[in-house]
Design a protein around this motif. Structure first.
Motif, PDB file in Angstrom:
ATOM      1  N   THR A 123       0.755  -1.145  -0.092  1.00 40.10           N
ATOM      2  CA  THR A 123      -0.181   0.189  -0.080  1.00 40.10           C
ATOM      3  C   THR A 123       0.941   1.391   0.147  1.00 40.10           C
ATOM      4  O   THR A 123       0.411   2.267  -0.544  1.00 40.10           O
ATOM      5  CB  THR A 123      -0.995  -0.018   1.152  1.00 40.10           C
ATOM      6  OG1 THR A 123      -0.373   0.072   2.352  1.00 40.10           O
ATOM      7  CG2 THR A 123      -1.839  -0.958   0.703  1.00 40.10           C
ATOM      8  N   ARG A 124       2.120   1.241   0.627  1.00 40.65           N
ATOM      9  CA  ARG A 124       2.958   2.434   0.515  1.00 40.65           C
ATOM     10  C   ARG A 124       3.351   2.561  -1.032  1.00 40.65           C
ATOM     11  O   ARG A 124       3.596   3.635  -1.168  1.00 40.65           O
ATOM     12  CB  ARG A 124       4.031   2.210   1.430  1.00 40.65           C
ATOM     13  CG  ARG A 124       3.805   2.467   2.865  1.00 40.65           C
ATOM     14  CD  ARG A 124       5.244   2.459   3.671  1.00 40.65           C
ATOM     15  NE  ARG A 124       6.142   1.424   3.496  1.00 40.65           N
ATOM     16  CZ  ARG A 124       6.065   0.373   4.203  1.00 40.65           C
ATOM     17  NH1 ARG A 124       5.142   0.409   5.231  1.00 40.65           N
ATOM     18  NH2 ARG A 124       6.765  -0.645   3.803  1.00 40.65           N
ATOM     19  N   ASP A 125       3.778   1.648  -1.529  1.00 41.73           N
ATOM     20  CA  ASP A 125       4.174   1.697  -3.186  1.00 41.73           C
ATOM     21  C   ASP A 125       3.020   2.217  -3.791  1.00 41.73           C
ATOM     22  O   ASP A 125       3.399   2.803  -4.680  1.00 41.73           O
ATOM     23  CB  ASP A 125       4.573   0.031  -3.490  1.00 41.73           C
ATOM     24  CG  ASP A 125       5.903  -0.067  -2.726  1.00 41.73           C
ATOM     25  OD1 ASP A 125       6.797   0.514  -2.184  1.00 41.73           O
ATOM     26  OD2 ASP A 125       6.248  -1.597  -2.879  1.00 41.73           O
ATOM     27  N   ILE A 126       2.113   1.548  -3.629  1.00 42.45           N
ATOM     28  CA  ILE A 126       0.798   2.112  -4.672  1.00 42.45           C
ATOM     29  C   ILE A 126       0.575   3.492  -4.318  1.00 42.45           C
ATOM     30  O   ILE A 126       0.204   4.083  -5.235  1.00 42.45           O
ATOM     31  CB  ILE A 126      -0.408   1.159  -4.051  1.00 42.45           C
ATOM     32  CG1 ILE A 126      -0.198  -0.218  -4.663  1.00 42.45           C
ATOM     33  CG2 ILE A 126      -1.578   1.704  -4.723  1.00 42.45           C
ATOM     34  CD1 ILE A 126      -1.381  -1.211  -4.144  1.00 42.45           C
ATOM     35  N   LYS A 127       0.438   3.937  -3.034  1.00 37.54           N
ATOM     36  CA  LYS A 127       0.270   5.439  -2.764  1.00 37.54           C
ATOM     37  C   LYS A 127       1.276   6.430  -3.550  1.00 37.54           C
ATOM     38  O   LYS A 127       0.806   7.253  -4.102  1.00 37.54           O
ATOM     39  CB  LYS A 127       0.530   5.527  -1.113  1.00 37.54           C
ATOM     40  CG  LYS A 127       0.158   6.936  -0.664  1.00 37.54           C
ATOM     41  CD  LYS A 127       0.268   7.063   0.794  1.00 37.54           C
ATOM     42  CE  LYS A 127      -0.145   8.666   1.188  1.00 37.54           C
ATOM     43  NZ  LYS A 127      -0.018   8.592   2.622  1.00 37.54           N
ATOM     44  N   THR A 128       2.605   5.724  -3.291  1.00 37.29           N
ATOM     45  CA  THR A 128       3.525   6.761  -3.944  1.00 37.29           C
ATOM     46  C   THR A 128       3.371   6.698  -5.446  1.00 37.29           C
ATOM     47  O   THR A 128       3.232   7.883  -6.110  1.00 37.29           O
ATOM     48  CB  THR A 128       4.972   6.052  -3.585  1.00 37.29           C
ATOM     49  OG1 THR A 128       5.116   5.936  -2.326  1.00 37.29           O
ATOM     50  CG2 THR A 128       6.133   6.834  -4.420  1.00 37.29           C
ATOM     51  N   GLU A 129       3.324   5.568  -6.030  1.00 42.07           N
ATOM     52  CA  GLU A 129       2.952   5.559  -7.539  1.00 42.07           C
ATOM     53  C   GLU A 129       1.363   6.250  -7.955  1.00 42.07           C
ATOM     54  O   GLU A 129       1.560   6.867  -9.011  1.00 42.07           O
ATOM     55  CB  GLU A 129       2.960   4.116  -8.044  1.00 42.07           C
ATOM     56  CG  GLU A 129       4.233   3.495  -8.045  1.00 42.07           C
ATOM     57  CD  GLU A 129       5.418   4.104  -8.683  1.00 42.07           C
ATOM     58  OE1 GLU A 129       5.099   4.586 -10.012  1.00 42.07           O
ATOM     59  OE2 GLU A 129       6.405   4.330  -8.247  1.00 42.07           O
ATOM     60  N   LEU A 130       0.500   5.999  -7.222  1.00 47.26           N
ATOM     61  CA  LEU A 130      -0.732   6.737  -7.304  1.00 47.26           C
ATOM     62  C   LEU A 130      -0.360   8.167  -7.467  1.00 47.26           C
ATOM     63  O   LEU A 130      -1.171   8.813  -8.167  1.00 47.26           O
ATOM     64  CB  LEU A 130      -1.950   6.164  -6.682  1.00 47.26           C
ATOM     65  CG  LEU A 130      -3.338   6.728  -6.690  1.00 47.26           C
ATOM     66  CD1 LEU A 130      -3.786   6.546  -8.232  1.00 47.26           C
ATOM     67  CD2 LEU A 130      -4.262   6.334  -5.709  1.00 47.26           C
ATOM     68  N   GLY A 131       0.157   8.673  -6.563  1.00 50.89           N
ATOM     69  CA  GLY A 131       0.528  10.132  -6.312  1.00 50.89           C
ATOM     70  C   GLY A 131       1.225  10.857  -7.652  1.00 50.89           C
ATOM     71  O   GLY A 131       0.802  11.619  -7.993  1.00 50.89           O
ATOM     72  N   ARG A 132       2.024   9.878  -7.816  1.00 47.67           N
ATOM     73  CA  ARG A 132       2.978  10.212  -9.272  1.00 47.67           C
ATOM     74  C   ARG A 132       1.690  10.372 -10.580  1.00 47.67           C
ATOM     75  O   ARG A 132       1.827  11.305 -11.109  1.00 47.67           O
ATOM     76  CB  ARG A 132       3.806   9.220  -9.486  1.00 47.67           C
ATOM     77  CG  ARG A 132       4.919   9.259  -8.459  1.00 47.67           C
ATOM     78  CD  ARG A 132       6.059   8.370  -8.929  1.00 47.67           C
ATOM     79  NE  ARG A 132       6.854   8.768 -10.178  1.00 47.67           N
ATOM     80  CZ  ARG A 132       6.763   7.932 -11.322  1.00 47.67           C
ATOM     81  NH1 ARG A 132       6.290   6.744 -11.174  1.00 47.67           N
ATOM     82  NH2 ARG A 132       7.565   8.102 -12.232  1.00 47.67           N
ATOM     83  N   LEU A 133       0.695   9.368 -10.536  1.00 52.83           N
ATOM     84  CA  LEU A 133      -0.084   9.456 -11.436  1.00 52.83           C
ATOM     85  C   LEU A 133      -1.059  10.547 -11.460  1.00 52.83           C
ATOM     86  O   LEU A 133      -1.248  11.178 -12.690  1.00 52.83           O
ATOM     87  CB  LEU A 133      -0.773   8.146 -11.570  1.00 52.83           C
ATOM     88  CG  LEU A 133      -0.186   6.871 -12.085  1.00 52.83           C
ATOM     89  CD1 LEU A 133      -1.137   5.501 -12.027  1.00 52.83           C
ATOM     90  CD2 LEU A 133       0.358   7.097 -13.549  1.00 52.83           C
ATOM     91  N   LEU A 134      -1.398  11.016 -10.347  1.00 48.18           N
ATOM     92  CA  LEU A 134      -2.448  12.075 -10.338  1.00 48.18           C
ATOM     93  C   LEU A 134      -1.742  13.200 -10.367  1.00 48.18           C
ATOM     94  O   LEU A 134      -2.502  14.310 -10.611  1.00 48.18           O
ATOM     95  CB  LEU A 134      -3.202  11.859  -8.687  1.00 48.18           C
ATOM     96  CG  LEU A 134      -3.848  10.645  -8.426  1.00 48.18           C
ATOM     97  CD1 LEU A 134      -4.226  10.517  -7.043  1.00 48.18           C
ATOM     98  CD2 LEU A 134      -5.341  10.656  -9.405  1.00 48.18           C
TER      99      LEU A 134
END
Length: 182
Positions: A123-134
């Motif tokens: 979930t930490r990795d997803i949060k980081t990558e999702l933030g980049r996409l957003l």
């Protein structure tokens, strides 16, 4: 009092030329131009539209699976607009849409089958990558492995290569028994 630190200072300056950083190199001595060497742990970004499409689709599927509150359709449309702005042709846009959708649906199906998918680390990795996409950064990060070479490389890792069974493994214990003759 100055004589003692001087040899250490000269040694430090001499060894600094052997490091992977800038400074003294054969190119700087001989007058040629050298390509900048990648630094250890450096992350390079590959600008491949297919990789970007797959990455964006996979990240949105992972984020949906783990319950992040965002609009996946908006991320998809922003990604496709990003590719159009980079000059993707209409036939390439169709392939990118398909790649995005296949990645999203495939990852969603695989993640949905795993009840323990959303670990703390994931979930930490997803949060980081999702933030980049957003934020509009659709580049798929690629970690570049840099092998250190130089005078002191390999000293702490046994010099590389296969040196036998791992310490403590059953094969290692068997080899120790063979050495003792038992």
């Amino acid at each position: 009092m100055l004589r003692r630190p001087l040899p250490f200072l000269l040694l430090a300056v001499g060894l600094s030329g052997c490091s992977g950083g800038g400074g003294v190199s054969t190119a700087s001595i001989l007058g040629g131009e050298a390509a900048p060497a990648p630094q250890p742990g450096q992350v390079s970004v590959v600008a491949d539209p297919g990789e970007r499409a797959f990455h964006a689709g996979a990240v949105t599927a992972r984020a949906v699976r783990c319950g992040y509150n965002f609009d996946p359709a908006m991320v998809r449309s922003n990604y496709l607009a990003h590719e159009m702005a980079l000059g993707a042709m209409p036939e390439q846009m169709g392939k990118l849409q398909q790649t995005y959708d296949v990645a999203h649906n495939g990852v969603a199906k695989a993640a949905g089958a795993d009840a323990n998918y959303c670990t703390d680390r994931r979930t930490r990795d997803i949060k980081t990558e999702l933030g980049r996409l957003l934020e509009g950064n659709f580049e798929a990060p690629k970690k570049q492995v840099v092998k250190e070479e130089g005078l002191f490389s390999g000293w702490m890792d046994g010099g590389g290569g296969d040196t036998g069974p791992s310490f403590g493994s059953s094969d290692w214990w068997e080899s120790q028994q063979d050495k003792v003759g038992g």
